[in-house]
Write a protein that holds these residues in place. Structure first.
Motif, mmCIF file in Angstrom:
data_model
loop_
_atom_site.group_PDB
_atom_site.id
_atom_site.type_symbol
_atom_site.label_atom_id
_atom_site.label_comp_id
_atom_site.label_asym_id
_atom_site.label_seq_id
_atom_site.Cartn_x
_atom_site.Cartn_y
_atom_site.Cartn_z
ATOM 1 N N THR B 39 11.902 -29.910 21.970
ATOM 2 C CA THR B 39 12.756 -28.855 21.414
ATOM 3 C C THR B 39 14.189 -29.007 21.883
ATOM 4 N N ALA B 40 14.348 -29.333 23.132
ATOM 5 C CA ALA B 40 15.703 -29.485 23.648
ATOM 6 C C ALA B 40 16.458 -30.563 22.891
ATOM 7 N N HIS B 41 15.798 -31.636 22.656
ATOM 8 C CA HIS B 41 16.495 -32.725 21.973
ATOM 9 C C HIS B 41 16.673 -32.453 20.492
ATOM 10 N N LEU B 42 15.704 -31.837 19.912
ATOM 11 C CA LEU B 42 15.845 -31.565 18.485
ATOM 12 C C LEU B 42 16.867 -30.476 18.213
ATOM 13 N N SER B 43 17.151 -29.696 19.190
ATOM 14 C CA SER B 43 18.138 -28.643 18.965
ATOM 15 C C SER B 43 19.533 -29.220 18.823
ATOM 16 N N LEU B 44 19.678 -30.473 19.132
ATOM 17 C CA LEU B 44 20.965 -31.107 18.867
ATOM 18 C C LEU B 44 21.226 -31.209 17.377
ATOM 19 N N TYR B 45 20.202 -31.190 16.628
ATOM 20 C CA TYR B 45 20.353 -31.421 15.190
ATOM 21 C C TYR B 45 20.183 -30.158 14.371
ATOM 22 N N GLY B 46 19.956 -29.060 15.013
ATOM 23 C CA GLY B 46 19.817 -27.833 14.253
ATOM 24 C C GLY B 46 19.042 -26.794 15.037
ATOM 25 N N LYS B 47 19.046 -25.647 14.487
ATOM 26 C CA LYS B 47 18.371 -24.547 15.137
ATOM 27 C C LYS B 47 16.869 -24.801 15.173
ATOM 28 N N ILE B 48 16.301 -24.619 16.307
ATOM 29 C CA ILE B 48 14.862 -24.885 16.444
ATOM 30 C C ILE B 48 14.362 -24.177 17.691
ATOM 31 N N GLU B 49 13.125 -23.798 17.641
ATOM 32 C CA GLU B 49 12.498 -23.178 18.803
ATOM 33 C C GLU B 49 11.235 -23.937 19.150
ATOM 34 N N GLY B 50 10.750 -23.628 20.309
ATOM 35 C CA GLY B 50 9.560 -24.318 20.769
ATOM 36 C C GLY B 50 8.362 -24.090 19.870
ATOM 37 N N LYS B 51 8.268 -22.896 19.362
ATOM 38 C CA LYS B 51 7.104 -22.637 18.526
ATOM 39 C C LYS B 51 7.153 -23.448 17.248
ATOM 40 N N ASN B 52 8.359 -23.763 16.794
ATOM 41 C CA ASN B 52 8.441 -24.613 15.610
ATOM 42 C C ASN B 52 7.833 -25.979 15.886
ATOM 43 N N VAL B 53 8.151 -26.508 17.028
ATOM 44 C CA VAL B 53 7.596 -27.810 17.390
ATOM 45 C C VAL B 53 6.084 -27.723 17.501
ATOM 46 N N PHE B 54 5.670 -26.681 18.143
ATOM 47 C CA PHE B 54 4.227 -26.508 18.306
ATOM 48 C C PHE B 54 3.518 -26.418 16.951
ATOM 49 N N TYR B 55 4.042 -25.559 16.107
ATOM 50 C CA TYR B 55 3.401 -25.398 14.808
ATOM 51 C C TYR B 55 3.494 -26.659 13.977
ATOM 52 N N TRP B 56 4.604 -27.350 14.109
ATOM 53 C CA TRP B 56 4.740 -28.555 13.305
ATOM 54 C C TRP B 56 3.638 -29.552 13.632
ATOM 55 N N PHE B 57 3.399 -29.734 14.899
ATOM 56 C CA PHE B 57 2.352 -30.698 15.246
ATOM 57 C C PHE B 57 0.977 -30.202 14.809
ATOM 58 N N GLN B 58 0.754 -28.954 14.984
ATOM 59 C CA GLN B 58 -0.528 -28.422 14.527
ATOM 60 C C GLN B 58 -0.713 -28.664 13.027
ATOM 61 N N ASN B 59 0.279 -28.281 12.274
ATOM 62 C CA ASN B 59 0.159 -28.406 10.829
ATOM 63 C C ASN B 59 0.088 -29.856 10.385
ATOM 64 N N HIS B 60 0.903 -30.651 11.007
ATOM 65 C CA HIS B 60 0.931 -32.048 10.567
ATOM 66 C C HIS B 60 -0.396 -32.734 10.838
ATOM 67 N N LYS B 61 -0.929 -32.452 11.978
ATOM 68 C CA LYS B 61 -2.216 -33.058 12.301
ATOM 69 C C LYS B 61 -3.294 -32.573 11.334
ATOM 70 N N ALA B 62 -3.314 -31.288 11.111
ATOM 71 C CA ALA B 62 -4.339 -30.738 10.224
ATOM 72 C C ALA B 62 -4.206 -31.286 8.816
ATOM 73 N N ARG B 63 -2.988 -31.357 8.337
ATOM 74 C CA ARG B 63 -2.818 -31.813 6.958
ATOM 75 C C ARG B 63 -3.047 -33.291 6.817
#
Lengths: 199, 199
Positions: B39-63
């Motif tokens: 999250t810290a590194h991705l926030s360089l490129y835009g607004k982001i929170e930890g839960k976004n990262v968490f959910y992204w991995f969950q969703n990506h894996k599931a899909r």
DNA sequence: GCAAATTAATGATTTATTCAAG
DNA sequence: CTTGAATAAATCATTAATTTGC
């Protein structure tokens, strides 16, 4: 070249219309039986083989996606220049340390109730972003180049030697050129082809 | 939609690319410390929170898994659509879905045993691509009108009964097993343009 | 109007990646 | 760890559009 010895399939308007109608109806990667039928019916309108149908769907899907991807990139780049990374931004926003519990519970507090979120998948494949130079090496958290950072993340993520995939050198960040490497003008190797096809 | 009014995280291309690279590198369910760093590194490129990262991995894996599962199911189911109404042009020939691979498997049938054959890429450029005769269609005799035939094709192509027309805004259900839900641009044809009759 | 030259579209191939089965 | 199957991405190559000078 004699027109009877055309080296590649040239779809008739009827064939093209039907193919596009099928594509529009949702068919993206038809399988063998579908290709067979499509080919059979399209051959009513002109010479065609199964591989032509196969290639047509492959190309159409890929170029459709390419078009959309380019559009989205343009949109996202023009939308927000993403101000920040000025001072102490290396503080991430409030990660509750119980995030790891989500892994156990696997029940997000705001349940994404079954619907498919489209946004990540739409642009989820490869593309070459263009990073403005002001985002390159400025922030203190970017001292590490991203490959190294990624490697360290992967290191942590994989303490057990389960994934030794060579991790081919993907260009995460284009170096200097503001070139989205599409529109490859094929003026590179234009050597003449052989004169007599054995058709 | 302005990003300030967006109620949910919209990943920037840079963020998405880095996330996918991490995913490709083996990270599936990052733990709290990893999420924090990502999250810290991705926030360089835009607004982001930890839960976004968490959910992204969950969703990506599931899909990812869902996609694979559906693909396999589909290609197993599509081996038997042969008991349709009338099929006097059905050929027992098996057209594999990967036509292009047949260039590898088919043309050098190892005429000389005991010697390493030349890599096909070396001679493949001037190779005359001719699909073997078992792929060629015989002249079809089926005279179904194209609309009915198209419907049957779409029927096969769309196991889900809910989408038989292009949804313009949002498509919640994948139409085919492996596609990414990109929307098509209907004006790609230069020869004919179909006036979208089914609306 | 017309071809030669150039550019854009698109058909056809090759390469790379993925997951999972052996 | 290797390999098979599938396919997306990238690339090559040829046709069509078009531009251009006459």
């Amino acid at each position: 070249m004699s027109p009877s010895t055309s080296s590649r399939w040239c779809p008739t308007p009827e064939q093209l219309m039907i193919l596009e109608e099928l594509y529009r109806s949702g068919i993206r990667t038809p399988h063998a039986s579908q290709i067979q039928r499509i080919t059979a019916h399209l051959s009513l309108y002109g010479k065609i083989e199964g591989k032509n149908v196969f290639y047509w769907f492959q190309n159409h899907k890929a170029r459709d996606r390419q078009k959309l991807r380019r559009k989205l990139i343009k949109q996202l780049q023009q939308q927000q220049p993403y101000h920040h990374h000025h001072h102490h931004l290396e503080q991430p926003q409030h990660i509750p340390s119980n995030y790891h519990l989500f892994n156990y519970f696997d029940h997000p507090p705001t349940p994404i109730s079954g619907e498919i979120e489209v946004a990540p998948q739409v642009i989820s494949h490869n593309w070459k972003p263009e990073i403005p130079s002001r985002f390159k090496m400025e922030s203190p958290t970017m001292r590490m180049c991203s490959h190294d950072w990624m490697m360290s993340m992967v290191d942590i993520g994989l303490p057990s030697p389960c994934c030794n995939r060579p991790l081919k050198t993907l260009e995460l960040f284009p170096m200097t050129a503001t070139n989205v490497k599409e529109e490859h003008t094929n003026t590179s190797s234009k050597h003449l082809s052989l004169p007599t096809p054995t058709n």
